[in-house]
Structures are given as C-alpha cells and as structure tokens.
Scaffold this active site. Sequence first.
Site, PDB file in Angstrom:
ATOM      1  N   GLU A 166     -25.452  11.302 -16.440  1.00  0.00           N
ATOM      2  CA  GLU A 166     -25.809  11.404 -15.027  1.00  0.00           C
ATOM      3  C   GLU A 166     -24.791  12.243 -14.262  1.00  0.00           C
ATOM      4  OE1 GLU A 166     -27.005   6.706 -14.711  1.00  0.00           O
ATOM      5  OE2 GLU A 166     -25.274   7.470 -13.654  1.00  0.00           O
TER       6      GLU A 166
ATOM      7  N   CYS B 243     -20.288  13.881  -8.424  1.00  0.00           N
ATOM      8  CA  CYS B 243     -19.732  12.846  -9.295  1.00  0.00           C
ATOM      9  C   CYS B 243     -20.228  13.116 -10.718  1.00  0.00           C
ATOM     10  CB  CYS B 243     -20.225  11.492  -8.790  1.00  0.00           C
ATOM     11  SG  CYS B 243     -19.775  10.137  -9.871  1.00  0.00           S
TER      12      CYS B 243
ATOM     13  N   CYS C   8     -19.770   4.020 -22.677  1.00  0.00           N
ATOM     14  CA  CYS C   8     -18.368   3.722 -22.353  1.00  0.00           C
ATOM     15  C   CYS C   8     -17.909   2.569 -23.237  1.00  0.00           C
ATOM     16  CB  CYS C   8     -18.256   3.345 -20.873  1.00  0.00           C
ATOM     17  SG  CYS C   8     -16.561   3.040 -20.335  1.00  0.00           S
TER      18      CYS C   8
ATOM     19  N   CYS D  61     -16.597  -3.018 -18.441  1.00  0.00           N
ATOM     20  CA  CYS D  61     -16.316  -3.724 -17.189  1.00  0.00           C
ATOM     21  C   CYS D  61     -17.574  -4.518 -16.821  1.00  0.00           C
ATOM     22  CB  CYS D  61     -15.972  -2.731 -16.074  1.00  0.00           C
ATOM     23  SG  CYS D  61     -14.462  -1.799 -16.432  1.00  0.00           S
TER      24      CYS D  61
ATOM     25  N   CYS E 281     -20.268  -3.027 -14.320  1.00  0.00           N
ATOM     26  CA  CYS E 281     -20.599  -1.607 -14.440  1.00  0.00           C
ATOM     27  C   CYS E 281     -21.749  -1.398 -15.435  1.00  0.00           C
ATOM     28  CB  CYS E 281     -19.365  -0.829 -14.882  1.00  0.00           C
ATOM     29  SG  CYS E 281     -19.666   0.939 -15.032  1.00  0.00           S
TER      30      CYS E 281
ATOM     31  N   CYS F  22     -22.342   3.954 -10.832  1.00  0.00           N
ATOM     32  CA  CYS F  22     -22.005   4.321 -12.187  1.00  0.00           C
ATOM     33  C   CYS F  22     -22.968   3.856 -13.299  1.00  0.00           C
ATOM     34  CB  CYS F  22     -20.663   3.657 -12.404  1.00  0.00           C
ATOM     35  SG  CYS F  22     -19.682   4.407 -13.578  1.00  0.00           S
TER      36      CYS F  22
HETATM   37  N1  SAH Z   1     -14.018   4.671 -16.120  1.00  0.00           N
HETATM   38  C1  SAH Z   1     -13.589   5.161 -14.857  1.00  0.00           C
HETATM   39  C2  SAH Z   1     -14.628   5.970 -14.104  1.00  0.00           C
HETATM   40  C3  SAH Z   1     -16.015   5.419 -14.037  1.00  0.00           C
HETATM   41  S1  SAH Z   1     -16.286   4.098 -12.893  1.00  0.00           S
HETATM   42  C4  SAH Z   1     -13.063   4.038 -14.014  1.00  0.00           C
HETATM   43  O1  SAH Z   1     -13.091   2.887 -14.462  1.00  0.00           O
HETATM   44  O2  SAH Z   1     -12.537   4.273 -12.942  1.00  0.00           O
HETATM   45  C5  SAH Z   1     -16.143   4.880 -11.352  1.00  0.00           C
HETATM   46  C6  SAH Z   1     -16.076   3.922 -10.179  1.00  0.00           C
HETATM   47  O3  SAH Z   1     -17.355   3.288  -9.980  1.00  0.00           O
HETATM   48  C7  SAH Z   1     -15.061   2.826 -10.436  1.00  0.00           C
HETATM   49  O4  SAH Z   1     -14.202   2.597  -9.374  1.00  0.00           O
HETATM   50  C8  SAH Z   1     -15.974   1.667 -10.704  1.00  0.00           C
HETATM   51  O5  SAH Z   1     -15.285   0.514 -10.526  1.00  0.00           O
HETATM   52  C9  SAH Z   1     -17.153   1.925  -9.760  1.00  0.00           C
HETATM   53  N2  SAH Z   1     -18.333   1.095 -10.073  1.00  0.00           N
HETATM   54  C10 SAH Z   1     -18.869   0.843 -11.279  1.00  0.00           C
HETATM   55  N3  SAH Z   1     -19.905  -0.023 -11.192  1.00  0.00           N
HETATM   56  C11 SAH Z   1     -20.029  -0.319  -9.882  1.00  0.00           C
HETATM   57  C12 SAH Z   1     -20.901  -1.198  -9.134  1.00  0.00           C
HETATM   58  N4  SAH Z   1     -21.856  -1.909  -9.741  1.00  0.00           N
HETATM   59  N5  SAH Z   1     -20.728  -1.295  -7.795  1.00  0.00           N
HETATM   60  C13 SAH Z   1     -19.775  -0.555  -7.166  1.00  0.00           C
HETATM   61  N6  SAH Z   1     -18.933   0.274  -7.807  1.00  0.00           N
HETATM   62  C14 SAH Z   1     -19.047   0.390  -9.149  1.00  0.00           C
END
Ligand code: SAH
Length: 359
Positions: free
Chosen positions: A100, A113, A120, A124, A127, A342
């Site tokens: 994406e 972005c 990944c 997390c 995510c 994300c």
């Molecule tokens: N792996 C990297 C980059 C990808 S995530 C990292 O961890 O920073 C990029 C951003 O999107 C991060 O700050 C992440 O916490 C946020 N993000 C991911 N899922 C999300 C969600 N469901 N709601 C809000 N922000 C989210």
Amino acid sequence: MSLKSEIAKPIDVLNMTLDELKKKLHAAGIELYRADQIHQWIFGKSVYEFDKMTNLSEDLRNRLKELFVIGIPKEVTREVSVGDKSVKLLLKLNEKDSVEAVYMPMKERRTICISSQVGCKFHCAFCASGQDGFFRNLKVGEILSQVLLARDLSPNKKISNIVFMGIGEPFDNYPELLKTIRMLNSKNALNIGARKITVSTCGIIPKIEMLAEEGLQVELSISLHGPNDSVRGALMPVNTAYPVKALIETCKKYVKKTGRAITFEYILVKGVNASDNEANQLARLLKGMLCKVNLIPYNPIAEFPHVAPTYEEVVRFQQILQKFGVKTTVRFSKGRDIQAACGQLRSVHQKREKRKDKR
Ligand code: SAH
C-alpha cells in the site's frame, strides 16, 4: 557472475542510482548521457515506458527493453477518502505480493506514506500489517515506485514529505531503506530534502545506533505506545528484545550524536495505555529530552477489539505531557473511512480474495 550474463538479464532501472545505470549502459556500449535522459523521463516526467521516451531512437529503445525493465507496479484498487481527500493505493508487485501507498494532501503539505516490506515480522497487537506474518523485503525500486505513483496523484506532480509508515518495519530492511533514502534525496532522482523524509520504527536499537552514524538529516519516529515494559510489552512483542529503558537511552544518545529531535508516536487505546497514570509516566520518561510526542487515537482493526479514548480524554492526556514541558501534537488518523491505518487496505483486500477463493 560474468558481465555478459549480468547484462543479459533485464534489470529494474528503479533499483539503480544514476551512476549504477551509467555503468550498465557503459558495459552495453551505450552512451552515458542516455542514463540522464532515462532518469529525466522517469523522475522528471513520470514516463515509465521506454517506448514513450521520444528522444531515444527506436533501435535504442528496443535495446533498452532487452536490457532493462522499469518496475512500476499495477494499481489494484484506489480508495479516496471523502473526509480528507487522502488516496490509498493498493499496488500489485507480482502475482503474489501487493503493498500500500497513501497520498495525503493537507493544507501546505502533500505527504506520501510508503511501505518497506510485504507483511511484517513484529506483530504489534493494534496493527493490521503483521496479522498475516512476513513475506519479504521490498527492493529499492519497489519502494521508489510507490512514491512515483502516489506523486502522480498530486497536482503539478509535487510532493513535500515522505513517511515510512506503511506496511513493514523499515529498519528490518536497512540496506534497501538507506539506498532508497539516498535516491529520494538525490537531485538526479526525486530531489526530496532529507528533513522531509521520516523513518518510523518499532524501536530496533542497533539500527537506531547505525542511523546515528550515517550523517543523514532524516526525521526519526519511534513507535513507543507505552511508558513502561508491561504496557508496551503487551502491545508490542519487540519490547522483549528492546525494552523501554534501553530504547530511551539509545534515543538520548541519538539526539546527542545527531543534534536532531526524535518524534515518539503514541497510539491512544482506551483502557490500555491512555490513563492519567500512563500520561504521567510517559511525561517523566521523556521530560527534558529534545523530542516531540505525536498522540494518535487508535484506528480500530477487527483483530484488536478496543476503541480510542474520547476527544476530552485525548486532550487531558496531552495536557499532562505539556505540564511537564513535553511537546505534544495530536494526529487524527487520515483516511479513516478508507482503512488508511497501516496495512488495513491490504488486509481487507486479502480477506475479500480469501472469501472469493472459498466460493
Ligand atoms: N514499523 C514501523 C512503521 C509502520 S507503523 C513502526 O512501527 O513505526 C507506522 C505508524 O502507524 C506507527 O506509529 C504505528 O503505530 C501506526 N499504526 C499502526 N496501526 C495503527 C492503528 N490501528 N491505529 C493508529 N495508528 C496505527
């Protein structure tokens, strides 16, 4: 590998710097200035087919097609947010892999972005990107082509900022990340100032240390999401390897070495990490450091059944940080109506495809 077999296989022009392309052209007996013309077509004019490069002869275009490809992925879906006009592209790299990229027009900025991996490894909890696991690293050209296609959505084809906040962990693909940054930055390619490029990481300490030594002016964002190991560890399994105290120590060294501020991303999830107690702990952790906290109300995904705090609760959290002198901004997620958090679009698309398979 012999030079002959190397030039026999088509190579993606987008994986090469201008100098690297010149070397390949030289090996094939083609004039070096042709490399400048090709780069000008691709990066200056958004032309991604040799046949449309009208200042190259037909013979040369045919020769180039034997030697190279221009690896622009196919657009699978495009979703436009009614709310904030951000556009999310799902791009197909090959039969199996898609990523994406999101184009986000704001008042004075046009931000893109981009993704750095297919899937990944870091899982997390909140995510969508890692829910199906990790598939592979992206190549430089596969990252750059996201920027090119998203840039084409912008009036005058101008963009101001790039954020590595799409699918994947950029520091888990470090060599390709660095080369991509250098090409984004290069006057011969996209000519985007390093300070306009943000790398976001889940907190891989050795790579933060490496980046500090690169002499790059890029912005560093750390996804923190918890002020202590128990809160952060429950949200981010990577915290076991790189716990909060060690991470913050590394960040302090990074700031000292580079003189550059760090942004801490902090998703707010009601009942998980968003209480006064957590705000106070976070404030104490970051107090006095050259940094900023970006508060992001959680954008819900099916796999993590929680909600964001109310607006008042977000403001209260922010005020506690501010009381300690910690600079704080609130980022209301762009494109909530188009699954722009994300990995969400890719994950929704995969679910649709799986449902189709079952039929
Ligand atoms: N792996 C990297 C980059 C990808 S995530 C990292 O961890 O920073 C990029 C951003 O999107 C991060 O700050 C992440 O916490 C946020 N993000 C991911 N899922 C999300 C969600 N469901 N709601 C809000 N922000 C989210």
